[in-house]
Design an enzyme around this catalytic site. Structure first.
Site, PDB file in Angstrom:
ATOM      1  CD  GLU A 128      -2.329   2.694  -3.335  1.00  0.00           C
ATOM      2  OE1 GLU A 128      -3.263   3.489  -3.542  1.00  0.00           O
ATOM      3  OE2 GLU A 128      -1.901   2.429  -2.204  1.00  0.00           O
TER       4      GLU A 128
ATOM      5  CG  ASP B 255      -1.774   1.219   1.338  1.00  0.00           C
ATOM      6  OD1 ASP B 255      -2.674   1.379   0.493  1.00  0.00           O
ATOM      7  OD2 ASP B 255      -1.525   2.036   2.244  1.00  0.00           O
TER       8      ASP B 255
END
Length: 610
Positions: free
Chosen positions: A301, A266
């Site tokens: 990401e 993330d």
């Protein structure tokens, strides 16, 4: 499927007892408090020169509850606990990962280019809201044509419901979803069906409630780096070695003890690291060395569009396998829904820009970003190194009302966008329920304590004050309260919809496209793909064995020059099995051209005659 050398952090049981290891460099004394043993005994651990406290307790069994007392303070839960049965503030449980009986010894994984991701939030995906609820749906996903399930973060969080990005017990699957063996059973079943299982992990911050890392060391975070969540993770300052080890071991633990096939990392742009070797480079090398006989994928990401991230380490890159690239989503959203607030202001949404994004995997390759106020991006990478979507948890849930793309555009345009996603050369990702045009929103929800919850609710509504639609405070006050149980419950999928029109037909279209994508030849022809734009609303994807003509808006006739290729129509988005109110396309094929007349947005797929 297991690696040779042992992991070290936490509690490790064997036949003779339990070995403990904890990093607490500034502490003078650490005791492990055995709370569920007959005498609730405390055992002192010894400190080594690197700040690690270690000890062995004989005859101690799995399922014992324990915590650590640090210089007389606490006791606190283990930061590397495998399970928190009473929540993130409660005692940790000793879990033996070796007792689970795996059946996936022959599992080799799904090759990267064959991956079609399906993103799942465990708590809202099924009526049960558990790992078992997901496991029961795996045969459906397999039949749909999905090849990889990606779980949103499952690390334990405060309260009973959360997106997962407020995780604080990073090594422990949330007790809201089940026990560790339930997650293992989910992965084992997925592998038995031929499905890869990916997990979303968060290393750029910890949640605001239940983070006990500071009780053990002041070095986990640093004020030298700032992120959206406050102080940055200390990856490059004094005592950063053990911090890097903590997060690396977390990654290894999920891969080794749960047989996870890949990790979605993330917001890696928030992993600020000025050291000679970036943490992500070290992580890719660590994973590769530890699992030489397994293909484990690491996907970042990251909005920066940095090609170094996926360049091999031998060429000076970081060695990641792919990045989540949102540019295609943003272009499609602007084109179809007209969004202009926030980062959407950077995108034109024209067919030419959509085509350019498909060709490269991302759009920004160094151009100036109005939203960021600086250049963004580098030269593109191979499109198959980009995971793309037209919906994901962020792009739905970060909208004030949690509305999906299919809530704001007509079904014909939604089918056309679907065809774009599933026939582009990038790796596609679906967000749960997308395939049947779910009517459920996906809202932002939490279950924090009353004081923190009040701040979260206020902050959520203030977040949208710069958006035109929510400039009025009275309108902002109607944004669903993240703390309300109803907000969570509204986000659950309604599976019964699949049996009704128009959901049934939409699912059939997804199924047809996913099957077509996996057909022999399609996935091997990415480098031969030609992307063209015959007019301002039409895209054409031409491969040696397939041809896709799609129109995202309005009606009209597209003429495509045919150089003698023997094409035949395979199916279209307006076939009656894919639409409850079809407007059939008119298709003319000759040796010199193909003409498609669209009465509304749509897509037609051709295959080469044999």
């Amino acid at each position: 499927m297991t690696a040779a050398s042992p992991l070290t952090l936490g509690a490790f049981p064997d036949a003779s007892g339990v070995r403990f290891c904890l990093w607490a460099p500034t502490a003078q004394k650490v005791d492990v408090v055995l709370e569920s043993s007959p005498s609730a005994q405390s055992v002192a651990l010894g400190k080594d020169t690197n700040g690690y406290f270690r000890g062995f307790v004989p005859n101690l069994k799995s399922n014992t509850l324990y915590r650590y007392r640090v210089d007389g303070k606490g006791p606190f839960p283990d930061p590397t606990s495998r399970f928190q049965p009473q929540g993130v503030h409660g005692p940790s449980e000793i879990v033996d990962p070796k007792t689970f009986q795996w059946t996936d010894k022959a599992w080799k994984g799904v090759p990267w280019k064959k991956l079609s991701f399906y993103e799942v939030h465990v708590g809202t995906f099924s009526s049960e809201g558990t790992f078992e609820g997901v496991r029961k749906k795996l045969p459906y996903l397999k039949d749909l044509g999905i090849t990889a399930v990606e779980l949103m973060p499952v690390a334990d969080f405060p309260g009973d419901r959360n997106w997962g990005y407020d995780g604080v017990s990073l090594f422990a699957p949330s007790r809201a979803y089940g026990r560790p063996e339930d997650l293992r059973r989910l992965v084992d079943t997925a592998h038995g069906l031929g499905l890869s299982l990916f997990l979303d992990v968060v290393y750029n911050h910890l949640g605001p409630d239940g983070n006990y890392l500071g009780a053990y060391s002041p070095h986990y975070f640093t004020e030298r780096h700032k992120s959206s969540w406050g102080a940055g993770v200390n990856l490059d300052g004094p005592e950063s070695g053990p911090v890097r080890r903590f997060f690396s071991e977390n990654a290894l633990r999920w891969i080794e003890e749960y047989h996870i096939d890949g990790l979605r990392l993330d917001a890696t742009h928030a992993l600020m690291d000025d050291s000679p070797t970036h943490f992500l480079t070290e992580l890719t090398e660590t994973v590769e060395k530890r699992f030489p006989d397994r293909q484990v994928y690491l996907v970042a990401e990251d909005h920066r569009n940095l090609n170094d991230m996926v360049r091999p380490r031998t060429e000076g890159g970081w060695g990641l396998d792919a990045v989540w690239a949102d540019d295609l989503h943003h272009q499609v959203r602007v084109h179809l829904a007209g969004d202009r607030d926030g980062y959407y202001a950077d995108f034109s949404g024209t067919i030419n820009d959509i085509a350019e994004t498909v060709r490269h995997g991302w759009f920004f390759c160094g151009q100036h970003s109005k939203h960021l106020g600086e250049p963004r991006g580098t030269a593109p990478v191979s499109p198959e190194r980009c995971v793309v979507c037209i919906q994901n948890h962020d792009q739905v849930g970060n909208r004030a009302l949690g509305d999906r793309l299919n809530h704001g555009i007509d079904p014909a345009a939604y089918r056309a966008a679907t065809a774009l996603l599933l026939t582009a050369p990038e790796i596609p990702l679906l967000f749960m329920g997308q395939e049947f045009a779910s009517s459920s929103p996906f809202l932002y929800f939490t279950d924090h304590n009353e004081e923190l919850g009040r701040l979260v609710t206020q902050g959520r509504r203030e977040e949208f004050k710069s958006f035109k639609a929510f400039a009025d405070p009275a309108i902002r006050n109607n944004i669903p309260d993240p703390q309300a149980l109803a907000t969570f419950e509204k986000s659950r999928l309604i599976w019964e919809e699949r049996n009704r029109s128009p959901h049934r037909e939409m699912e059939s279209f997804y199924r047809a496209l996913l099957v077509f994508r996996q057909q022999s030849g399609f996935l091997d022809e990415g480098k031969s793909l030609k992307v063209s734009t015959p007019d301002t609303e039409t895209l054409v994807f031409e491969r040696p064995t397939s041809l896709v003509i799609l129109r995202l808006k309005g009606s009209g006739t597209c003429e495509f020059k045919n150089e003698g290729n023997p094409w035949e129509r395979a199916f279209s988005s307006e076939d009656k099995q894919f639409s409850d109110s079809p407007l059939p396309l008119h298709v003319e094929i000759s040796p010199v051209k193909i003409a498609v007349t669209f009465h509304q947005p749509g897509a037609v797929i051709f295959k080469r005659k044999r």
